[in-house]
Design a protein around this motif. Sequence first.
Motif, PDB file in Angstrom:
ATOM      1  N   UNK A  23       0.824  -1.218   0.000  1.00 50.03           N
ATOM      2  CA  UNK A  23       0.000   0.000   0.000  1.00 50.03           C
ATOM      3  C   UNK A  23       0.852   1.260   0.000  1.00 50.03           C
ATOM      4  N   UNK A  24       2.043   1.140   0.568  1.00 43.67           N
ATOM      5  CA  UNK A  24       2.878   2.329   0.757  1.00 43.67           C
ATOM      6  C   UNK A  24       3.932   2.496  -0.330  1.00 43.67           C
ATOM      7  N   UNK A  25       3.974   1.593  -1.276  1.00 44.04           N
ATOM      8  CA  UNK A  25       4.954   1.685  -2.362  1.00 44.04           C
ATOM      9  C   UNK A  25       4.256   2.283  -3.580  1.00 44.04           C
ATOM     10  N   UNK A  26       4.694   3.464  -3.987  1.00 42.88           N
ATOM     11  CA  UNK A  26       4.055   4.142  -5.112  1.00 42.88           C
ATOM     12  C   UNK A  26       4.342   3.415  -6.420  1.00 42.88           C
ATOM     13  N   UNK A  27       3.362   3.335  -7.325  1.00 40.03           N
ATOM     14  CA  UNK A  27       3.599   2.736  -8.640  1.00 40.03           C
ATOM     15  C   UNK A  27       4.732   3.452  -9.372  1.00 40.03           C
ATOM     16  N   UNK A  28       5.480   2.685 -10.140  1.00 35.58           N
ATOM     17  CA  UNK A  28       6.600   3.188 -10.946  1.00 35.58           C
ATOM     18  C   UNK A  28       7.768   3.705 -10.100  1.00 35.58           C
ATOM     19  N   UNK A  29       7.759   3.471  -8.823  1.00 35.25           N
ATOM     20  CA  UNK A  29       8.842   3.983  -7.981  1.00 35.25           C
ATOM     21  C   UNK A  29      10.045   3.040  -8.012  1.00 35.25           C
ATOM     22  N   UNK A  30      11.152   3.524  -7.425  1.00 33.14           N
ATOM     23  CA  UNK A  30      12.418   2.797  -7.432  1.00 33.14           C
ATOM     24  C   UNK A  30      12.675   2.314  -5.999  1.00 33.14           C
ATOM     25  N   UNK A  31      12.793   0.994  -5.823  1.00 33.07           N
ATOM     26  CA  UNK A  31      12.871   0.458  -4.463  1.00 33.07           C
ATOM     27  C   UNK A  31      14.101  -0.431  -4.287  1.00 33.07           C
ATOM     28  N   UNK A  32      14.503  -0.563  -3.033  1.00 37.79           N
ATOM     29  CA  UNK A  32      15.568  -1.477  -2.636  1.00 37.79           C
ATOM     30  C   UNK A  32      14.994  -2.375  -1.544  1.00 37.79           C
ATOM     31  N   UNK A  33      15.051  -3.687  -1.760  1.00 38.82           N
ATOM     32  CA  UNK A  33      14.472  -4.659  -0.827  1.00 38.82           C
ATOM     33  C   UNK A  33      15.605  -5.378  -0.103  1.00 38.82           C
ATOM     34  N   UNK A  34      15.781  -5.079   1.183  1.00 40.18           N
ATOM     35  CA  UNK A  34      16.875  -5.664   1.964  1.00 40.18           C
ATOM     36  C   UNK A  34      16.461  -7.008   2.534  1.00 40.18           C
ATOM     37  N   UNK A  35      17.315  -8.006   2.356  1.00 40.82           N
ATOM     38  CA  UNK A  35      16.954  -9.347   2.806  1.00 40.82           C
ATOM     39  C   UNK A  35      15.734  -9.839   2.054  1.00 40.82           C
TER      40      UNK A  35
ATOM     41  N   UNK B 103       9.020  -9.133  -6.842  1.00 39.18           N
ATOM     42  CA  UNK B 103       8.407  -9.627  -8.079  1.00 39.18           C
ATOM     43  C   UNK B 103       6.948  -9.188  -8.172  1.00 39.18           C
ATOM     44  N   UNK B 104       6.254  -9.225  -7.049  1.00 41.19           N
ATOM     45  CA  UNK B 104       4.856  -8.792  -7.032  1.00 41.19           C
ATOM     46  C   UNK B 104       4.747  -7.307  -7.359  1.00 41.19           C
ATOM     47  N   UNK B 105       5.600  -6.491  -6.736  1.00 40.06           N
ATOM     48  CA  UNK B 105       5.568  -5.048  -6.987  1.00 40.06           C
ATOM     49  C   UNK B 105       5.943  -4.728  -8.429  1.00 40.06           C
ATOM     50  N   UNK B 106       6.913  -5.464  -8.937  1.00 39.37           N
ATOM     51  CA  UNK B 106       7.354  -5.245 -10.317  1.00 39.37           C
ATOM     52  C   UNK B 106       6.232  -5.559 -11.303  1.00 39.37           C
ATOM     53  N   UNK B 107       5.518  -6.653 -11.047  1.00 40.11           N
ATOM     54  CA  UNK B 107       4.461  -7.092 -11.947  1.00 40.11           C
ATOM     55  C   UNK B 107       3.219  -6.216 -11.856  1.00 40.11           C
ATOM     56  N   UNK B 108       2.828  -5.852 -10.633  1.00 45.67           N
ATOM     57  CA  UNK B 108       1.540  -5.179 -10.432  1.00 45.67           C
ATOM     58  C   UNK B 108       1.627  -3.660 -10.334  1.00 45.67           C
ATOM     59  N   UNK B 109       2.812  -3.121 -10.009  1.00 44.43           N
ATOM     60  CA  UNK B 109       2.925  -1.681  -9.808  1.00 44.43           C
ATOM     61  C   UNK B 109       3.979  -1.031 -10.689  1.00 44.43           C
ATOM     62  N   UNK B 110       4.639  -1.816 -11.520  1.00 41.26           N
ATOM     63  CA  UNK B 110       5.657  -1.245 -12.398  1.00 41.26           C
ATOM     64  C   UNK B 110       6.879  -0.744 -11.649  1.00 41.26           C
ATOM     65  N   UNK B 111       7.086  -1.295 -10.452  1.00 50.14           N
ATOM     66  CA  UNK B 111       8.223  -0.872  -9.636  1.00 50.14           C
ATOM     67  C   UNK B 111       9.524  -1.412 -10.218  1.00 50.14           C
ATOM     68  N   UNK B 112      10.597  -0.625 -10.084  1.00 49.38           N
ATOM     69  CA  UNK B 112      11.933  -1.078 -10.468  1.00 49.38           C
ATOM     70  C   UNK B 112      12.817  -1.081  -9.232  1.00 49.38           C
ATOM     71  N   UNK B 113      13.940  -1.776  -9.333  1.00 57.51           N
ATOM     72  CA  UNK B 113      14.854  -1.738  -8.202  1.00 57.51           C
ATOM     73  C   UNK B 113      15.651  -3.008  -8.038  1.00 57.51           C
ATOM     74  N   UNK B 114      16.226  -3.136  -6.826  1.00 60.21           N
ATOM     75  CA  UNK B 114      17.123  -4.241  -6.537  1.00 60.21           C
ATOM     76  C   UNK B 114      16.721  -4.923  -5.225  1.00 60.21           C
TER      77      UNK B 114
END
Length: 205
Positions: free
Chosen positions: A10-22, A30-41
């Motif tokens: 809910x708190x991750x904006x679509x198309x935003x750039x994220x870093x997922x630790x651990x 993968x879910x955010x990338x598929x459903x919200x167009x999120x990019x990142x590592x």
Amino acid sequence: MRMDYQLAERWIAPQSHVLDLGCGNGELLAHLQKNSGVTGYGLEIDEEKINDGIAKGLSIIEQDLNDGLERFADNSFDTVIMARALQAVKAPDVLLLDMLRVAREAVITFPNFAHWQNRVHLGLKGIMPVSEALPYEWYNTPNIHLCTFKDFEKLCAQHDIHIINRFAVSDSDKGHSPLMTALIRQAPNLLADVAIYRVTKRRST
């Protein structure tokens, strides 16, 4: 998908750039990338999980979180996510500040050690609790800095970190009655077994 992942989404904006630790096997990323167009590592230390994530088409870097985030520049992400890993690092306060150096916001989840079942377990049995949120025995747990809602909020206050949102989450797959859900909201430190926070650097006024 886990409840804390669903709330984090809910708190991750679509198309935003994220870093997922651990990031584990990259389920959330993968879910955010598929459903919200999120990019990142994603950052992960377990080789098998890294391979699982890469097989999903994710960019996952092998790294021990205890080494910090020096490889990333200031404000290089919109959000840093860390699900149930803060309590397993050697210096959670240092890593928390580093997360807010490389991103505007951080979403953090951790098991709440003050949950009433843990208190009863320790009080009556005198041994370390094992639960859905804390599934390890004392001798094989990766959790070296267990904390509570109150502990985390005290840490945030000490470092001038602003709490934007807070949710009290249960790991139980049995669900709760509306009354129990309301009680958890009123007394999260006692009744919730998982904490989820969205924090940022305090804005100057």
